[in-house]
Motif scaffolding. Structure first.
Motif, PDB file in Angstrom:
ATOM      1  N   ALA A 181       0.838  -1.203   0.000  1.00 21.82           N
ATOM      2  CA  ALA A 181       0.000   0.000   0.000  1.00 21.82           C
ATOM      3  C   ALA A 181       0.870   1.249   0.000  1.00 21.82           C
ATOM      4  CB  ALA A 181      -0.930  -0.002   1.207  1.00 21.82           C
ATOM      5  N   TYR A 182       1.966   1.224   0.774  1.00 23.10           N
ATOM      6  CA  TYR A 182       2.895   2.351   0.802  1.00 23.10           C
ATOM      7  C   TYR A 182       3.455   2.621  -0.598  1.00 23.10           C
ATOM      8  CZ  TYR A 182       7.449   4.589   1.228  1.00 23.10           C
ATOM      9  OH  TYR A 182       8.533   5.398   1.038  1.00 23.10           O
ATOM     10  N   TYR A 183       3.908   1.573  -1.269  1.00 19.03           N
ATOM     11  CA  TYR A 183       4.471   1.736  -2.607  1.00 19.03           C
ATOM     12  C   TYR A 183       3.427   2.250  -3.598  1.00 19.03           C
ATOM     13  CZ  TYR A 183       9.159  -0.109  -1.923  1.00 19.03           C
ATOM     14  OH  TYR A 183      10.455  -0.274  -1.539  1.00 19.03           O
ATOM     15  N   LEU A 184       2.230   1.706  -3.551  1.00 14.44           N
ATOM     16  CA  LEU A 184       1.181   2.151  -4.467  1.00 14.44           C
ATOM     17  C   LEU A 184       0.828   3.621  -4.244  1.00 14.44           C
ATOM     18  CD1 LEU A 184      -1.212  -0.926  -4.547  1.00 14.44           C
ATOM     19  CD2 LEU A 184       0.231  -0.063  -6.381  1.00 14.44           C
ATOM     20  N   ILE A 185       0.679   4.015  -2.993  1.00  9.07           N
ATOM     21  CA  ILE A 185       0.359   5.413  -2.695  1.00  9.07           C
ATOM     22  C   ILE A 185       1.501   6.322  -3.125  1.00  9.07           C
ATOM     23  CG2 ILE A 185      -0.021   7.041  -0.803  1.00  9.07           C
ATOM     24  CD1 ILE A 185      -1.582   4.759   0.596  1.00  9.07           C
TER      25      ILE A 185
ATOM     26  N   TRP B  99       7.875   6.340 -19.576  1.00  7.82           N
ATOM     27  CA  TRP B  99       7.938   4.945 -19.150  1.00  7.82           C
ATOM     28  C   TRP B  99       8.876   4.755 -17.976  1.00  7.82           C
ATOM     29  CZ3 TRP B  99       4.107   2.219 -20.612  1.00  7.82           C
ATOM     30  CH2 TRP B  99       3.508   2.454 -21.833  1.00  7.82           C
ATOM     31  N   SER B 100       9.840   5.643 -17.818  1.00  8.78           N
ATOM     32  CA  SER B 100      10.757   5.508 -16.684  1.00  8.78           C
ATOM     33  C   SER B 100      10.213   6.174 -15.420  1.00  8.78           C
ATOM     34  CB  SER B 100      12.120   6.096 -17.037  1.00  8.78           C
ATOM     35  OG  SER B 100      11.998   7.468 -17.298  1.00  8.78           O
ATOM     36  N   LEU B 101       9.117   6.873 -15.527  1.00 10.02           N
ATOM     37  CA  LEU B 101       8.531   7.551 -14.375  1.00 10.02           C
ATOM     38  C   LEU B 101       8.132   6.582 -13.258  1.00 10.02           C
ATOM     39  CD1 LEU B 101       7.897  10.407 -13.446  1.00 10.02           C
ATOM     40  CD2 LEU B 101       5.633  10.141 -14.426  1.00 10.02           C
ATOM     41  N   PRO B 102       7.451   5.473 -13.550  1.00  8.46           N
ATOM     42  CA  PRO B 102       7.152   4.525 -12.464  1.00  8.46           C
ATOM     43  C   PRO B 102       8.411   3.908 -11.853  1.00  8.46           C
ATOM     44  CG  PRO B 102       5.731   4.112 -14.330  1.00  8.46           C
ATOM     45  CD  PRO B 102       6.751   5.106 -14.778  1.00  8.46           C
ATOM     46  N   LEU B 103       9.447   3.704 -12.659  1.00  8.74           N
ATOM     47  CA  LEU B 103      10.705   3.184 -12.118  1.00  8.74           C
ATOM     48  C   LEU B 103      11.332   4.180 -11.148  1.00  8.74           C
ATOM     49  CD1 LEU B 103      12.306   1.590 -15.299  1.00  8.74           C
ATOM     50  CD2 LEU B 103      11.246   0.425 -13.370  1.00  8.74           C
TER      51      LEU B 103
ATOM     52  N   ALA C 198       9.684   6.374  -9.442  1.00  9.71           N
ATOM     53  CA  ALA C 198       8.823   6.387  -8.257  1.00  9.71           C
ATOM     54  C   ALA C 198       9.151   5.215  -7.339  1.00  9.71           C
ATOM     55  CB  ALA C 198       7.359   6.350  -8.673  1.00  9.71           C
ATOM     56  N   ILE C 199       9.352   4.040  -7.906  1.00 12.22           N
ATOM     57  CA  ILE C 199       9.693   2.869  -7.089  1.00 12.22           C
ATOM     58  C   ILE C 199      11.058   3.047  -6.443  1.00 12.22           C
ATOM     59  CG2 ILE C 199      10.222   0.395  -7.211  1.00 12.22           C
ATOM     60  CD1 ILE C 199       7.976   0.225  -9.342  1.00 12.22           C
ATOM     61  N   PHE C 200      12.012   3.591  -7.192  1.00 10.22           N
ATOM     62  CA  PHE C 200      13.341   3.834  -6.630  1.00 10.22           C
ATOM     63  C   PHE C 200      13.260   4.791  -5.445  1.00 10.22           C
ATOM     64  CE2 PHE C 200      17.060   6.602  -6.378  1.00 10.22           C
ATOM     65  CZ  PHE C 200      18.060   5.667  -6.137  1.00 10.22           C
ATOM     66  N   TRP C 201      12.576   5.932  -5.626  1.00 13.25           N
ATOM     67  CA  TRP C 201      12.493   6.917  -4.545  1.00 13.25           C
ATOM     68  C   TRP C 201      11.632   6.432  -3.388  1.00 13.25           C
ATOM     69  CZ3 TRP C 201      16.216  10.020  -4.102  1.00 13.25           C
ATOM     70  CH2 TRP C 201      16.855  10.543  -5.213  1.00 13.25           C
ATOM     71  N   ALA C 202      10.636   5.604  -3.657  1.00 11.33           N
ATOM     72  CA  ALA C 202       9.847   5.014  -2.574  1.00 11.33           C
ATOM     73  C   ALA C 202      10.726   4.106  -1.727  1.00 11.33           C
ATOM     74  CB  ALA C 202       8.662   4.241  -3.136  1.00 11.33           C
ATOM     75  N   THR C 203      11.594   3.342  -2.384  1.00  9.76           N
ATOM     76  CA  THR C 203      12.521   2.468  -1.657  1.00  9.76           C
ATOM     77  C   THR C 203      13.505   3.284  -0.835  1.00  9.76           C
ATOM     78  OG1 THR C 203      12.311   0.818  -3.406  1.00  9.76           O
ATOM     79  CG2 THR C 203      14.191   0.602  -1.915  1.00  9.76           C
ATOM     80  N   VAL C 204      14.044   4.345  -1.421  1.00 11.82           N
ATOM     81  CA  VAL C 204      14.980   5.208  -0.691  1.00 11.82           C
ATOM     82  C   VAL C 204      14.301   5.808   0.538  1.00 11.82           C
ATOM     83  CG1 VAL C 204      16.281   7.370  -0.826  1.00 11.82           C
ATOM     84  CG2 VAL C 204      16.447   5.713  -2.669  1.00 11.82           C
TER      85      VAL C 204
ATOM     86  N   PHE D  12      14.817  15.111  -8.176  1.00 10.13           N
ATOM     87  CA  PHE D  12      13.914  14.097  -7.621  1.00 10.13           C
ATOM     88  C   PHE D  12      13.078  13.436  -8.710  1.00 10.13           C
ATOM     89  CE2 PHE D  12       9.775  13.141  -5.472  1.00 10.13           C
ATOM     90  CZ  PHE D  12      10.235  12.124  -4.656  1.00 10.13           C
ATOM     91  N   PHE D  13      12.662  14.185  -9.719  1.00 13.69           N
ATOM     92  CA  PHE D  13      11.828  13.625 -10.769  1.00 13.69           C
ATOM     93  C   PHE D  13      12.628  13.085 -11.954  1.00 13.69           C
ATOM     94  CE2 PHE D  13       8.412  16.181  -8.817  1.00 13.69           C
ATOM     95  CZ  PHE D  13       7.504  15.161  -8.644  1.00 13.69           C
ATOM     96  N   SER D  14      13.882  13.452 -12.095  1.00 13.30           N
ATOM     97  CA  SER D  14      14.623  13.036 -13.289  1.00 13.30           C
ATOM     98  C   SER D  14      15.683  11.976 -13.030  1.00 13.30           C
ATOM     99  CB  SER D  14      15.295  14.250 -13.926  1.00 13.30           C
ATOM    100  OG  SER D  14      16.262  14.791 -13.054  1.00 13.30           O
ATOM    101  N   LYS D  15      15.990  11.680 -11.798  1.00 13.47           N
ATOM    102  CA  LYS D  15      17.028  10.696 -11.503  1.00 13.47           C
ATOM    103  C   LYS D  15      16.406   9.503 -10.823  1.00 13.47           C
ATOM    104  CE  LYS D  15      20.272  13.498 -12.803  1.00 13.47           C
ATOM    105  NZ  LYS D  15      20.541  13.585 -14.160  1.00 13.47           N
ATOM    106  N   PRO D  16      16.909   8.347 -10.906  1.00 11.80           N
ATOM    107  CA  PRO D  16      18.079   7.885 -11.628  1.00 11.80           C
ATOM    108  C   PRO D  16      17.770   7.392 -13.041  1.00 11.80           C
ATOM    109  CG  PRO D  16      17.349   6.137 -10.205  1.00 11.80           C
ATOM    110  CD  PRO D  16      16.427   7.316  -9.977  1.00 11.80           C
ATOM    111  N   PHE D  17      16.496   7.316 -13.418  1.00  8.11           N
ATOM    112  CA  PHE D  17      16.136   6.724 -14.706  1.00  8.11           C
ATOM    113  C   PHE D  17      15.692   7.728 -15.755  1.00  8.11           C
ATOM    114  CE2 PHE D  17      15.264   3.437 -11.496  1.00  8.11           C
ATOM    115  CZ  PHE D  17      16.198   2.501 -11.901  1.00  8.11           C
ATOM    116  N   GLY D  18      15.828   9.001 -15.529  1.00 10.03           N
ATOM    117  CA  GLY D  18      15.506  10.011 -16.535  1.00 10.03           C
ATOM    118  C   GLY D  18      14.024  10.161 -16.806  1.00 10.03           C
ATOM    119  N   GLY D  19      13.232  10.443 -15.790  1.00 14.34           N
ATOM    120  CA  GLY D  19      11.785  10.553 -15.928  1.00 14.34           C
ATOM    121  C   GLY D  19      11.329  11.668 -16.835  1.00 14.34           C
TER     122      GLY D  19
END
Length: 82
Positions: free
Chosen positions: A5-9, A54-58, A60-66, A42-49
């Motif tokens: 739920a945390y990751y989805l939100i 298409w890299s935007l969800p990646l 988001a998952i990276f920053w959620a993990t951090v 915050f929005f452009s690293k590490p996958f170039g959002g």
């Protein structure tokens, strides 16, 4: 289950924030202040959002993990200080 739920939100808030504020990423030749630099980072690293949606969800998952790991680390340090 709470972590899912945390990751989805986090991902939903991240994508909505990007979608509603992406117009402010262009500078039109002006220098960015420190807040804008951090915001764009915050929005452009590490996958170039900014380059690909298409890299935007990646991102988001990276920053959620951090953020999640940072919260866990703060809780552990806080617990040890008691």
């Amino acid at each position: 289950m709470r972590i899912i739920a945390y990751y989805l939100i986090f991902v939903v808030v991240y994508v909505v924030a990007f979608a509603t504020t992406a117009m402010y990423f262009s500078t039109w030749g002006a220098k960015r202040n420190i807040f804008e630099k951090v915001y764009v980072f915050f929005f452009s690293k590490p996958f170039g959002g900014i380059d690909s949606l298409w890299s935007l969800p990646l991102n988001a998952i990276f920053w959620a993990t951090v953020c999640y790991l940072l919260i866990i680390a703060i809780k552990k340090v806080k617990h040890k200080l008691r």
